[in-house]
Design an enzyme around this catalytic site. Sequence first.
Site, mmCIF file in Angstrom:
data_model
loop_
_atom_site.group_PDB
_atom_site.id
_atom_site.type_symbol
_atom_site.label_atom_id
_atom_site.label_comp_id
_atom_site.label_asym_id
_atom_site.label_seq_id
_atom_site.Cartn_x
_atom_site.Cartn_y
_atom_site.Cartn_z
ATOM 1 N N TRP A 272 111.478 -39.310 27.256
ATOM 2 C CA TRP A 272 110.959 -37.995 27.656
ATOM 3 C C TRP A 272 111.807 -37.489 28.823
ATOM 4 O O TRP A 272 112.023 -38.222 29.796
ATOM 5 C CB TRP A 272 109.489 -38.152 28.068
ATOM 6 C CG TRP A 272 108.838 -36.899 28.565
ATOM 7 C CD1 TRP A 272 108.921 -35.653 28.024
ATOM 8 C CD2 TRP A 272 107.984 -36.785 29.705
ATOM 9 N NE1 TRP A 272 108.168 -34.765 28.746
ATOM 10 C CE2 TRP A 272 107.579 -35.443 29.793
ATOM 11 C CE3 TRP A 272 107.518 -37.690 30.655
ATOM 12 C CZ2 TRP A 272 106.738 -34.971 30.797
ATOM 13 C CZ3 TRP A 272 106.678 -37.228 31.654
ATOM 14 C CH2 TRP A 272 106.291 -35.882 31.719
ATOM 15 N N ASP B 200 104.006 -46.330 29.618
ATOM 16 C CA ASP B 200 103.539 -44.950 29.666
ATOM 17 C C ASP B 200 102.694 -44.713 28.423
ATOM 18 O O ASP B 200 103.182 -44.860 27.302
ATOM 19 C CB ASP B 200 104.763 -44.007 29.681
ATOM 20 C CG ASP B 200 104.352 -42.551 29.872
ATOM 21 O OD1 ASP B 200 103.133 -42.262 29.889
ATOM 22 O OD2 ASP B 200 105.254 -41.691 29.997
ATOM 23 N N LYS C 199 96.527 -34.903 26.532
ATOM 24 C CA LYS C 199 96.556 -34.650 25.090
ATOM 25 C C LYS C 199 95.258 -35.082 24.413
ATOM 26 O O LYS C 199 94.654 -34.307 23.689
ATOM 27 C CB LYS C 199 97.723 -35.388 24.427
ATOM 28 C CG LYS C 199 98.943 -35.585 25.291
ATOM 29 C CD LYS C 199 99.803 -34.360 25.420
ATOM 30 C CE LYS C 199 100.860 -34.596 26.492
ATOM 31 N NZ LYS C 199 101.872 -33.612 26.597
#
Length: 396
Positions: free
Chosen positions: A130, A211, A246
């Site tokens: 990312w 993560d 999310k």
Amino acid sequence: MFEVLPQLPADPILGLSTAFKADTNPAKIDLGVGVYKDENGRTPILNSVIKAQQILLQKEDSKTYITPQGVQGFIDGMLQLLLGNSHPALLADRISAVQAPGGCGALRILAELIKRSNGETTVWVSDPTWANHIPLIGNAGLKIETYPYFDKAAAGINFEGMISALKQVKKGDVVLLHACCHNPTGADLTNEQWQQVLEAAKEREFIPFVDIAYLGFGDGLEEDSYGLRLLCENLPEVLVAASCSKNFGLYRERVGLAAIVTQSADQRKIVQSQIQAIARGIYSMPPSYGGALVDIILHDDALKAEWQNEVSEMRTRMQSLRALLVSKLQEKGASKDFSFINEQKGMFSFLCISPEQVIKMRDDFSVYFVDSSRVNIAGISTENVDYLAEALVSVL
Ligand code: LMR
């Protein structure tokens, strides 16, 4: 004073939203920033969240400061969600944790903790990773290196490359791993591969930094935490950054968790004091609202069940959109086999097309996604999929 500063380019991910908004083509499609969207292109507030907001409105009786560690019920609920009720590290009281302002805040707190522990530590990140991992971790002053992860030509994980790189990592270095729904590739490790990562961590004595920003979007809430639970159960030290953006749809509330599995209950207390001091030194305490909502949902059986169903609906919708895109591409006569999209997990897919083709998609067809060829699967709909597939076939 500021005349020495250069103008910076737009953020490679967030900047896409601005460009998309400015585009006047009515057929435009936004597959850029990673937010869930429904069939109408809306990012809804989850029903479980709406109900939790109503409960909070009745129950909250003060806006006084919360502590630097955040809402304790949130922390407890999240640790159980991530690790299960009877995880050995939890039972042994070896986990320090603070609520953080989003997954980003959690990543930064943990990077600062690594820096305080040993400023010479190198953090190894997947190639690719990312885009925001680099500034979030690098700006804490840590050195970053990459390990091979994705083979674009084969459209899959280069596990041999990954594991042989991990077997070279220095003792005490940190390896950043995506627990599930790898961002940007959507290519996840199998359970067997997680076992091998565990063995490499034991052998080389590196510290995993996991993560977990898309829990529940891959195979399920339990399944997606397999690797995380395995590492936390079998290693003395693990860093964990979790996000509720999310899976709870709480993007703008900025709610995440920074947790550290430590070697002992005594060590836990020391690390806890450090992360609270880090939080105090950056922003004092996290915003309470999002954490309070997650606390309510995770501690109310009916609301939790409703939330689990909502996560499952989002996941299955994204899975069916993958299948739809693959079949539309075949139907429109794509010269490339895109069936790998069906194997990828979560919100993102790497289309494995060139940067020039990505730019052509934007300039000629107003289809916006990240230069790496990462698309947000949730931005596809039955309305726009034909146009999208035709555009892709055309740029190929
Ligand atoms: C993404 O990867 O698109 C999201 O995590 C949003 C962001 O902050 O980059």
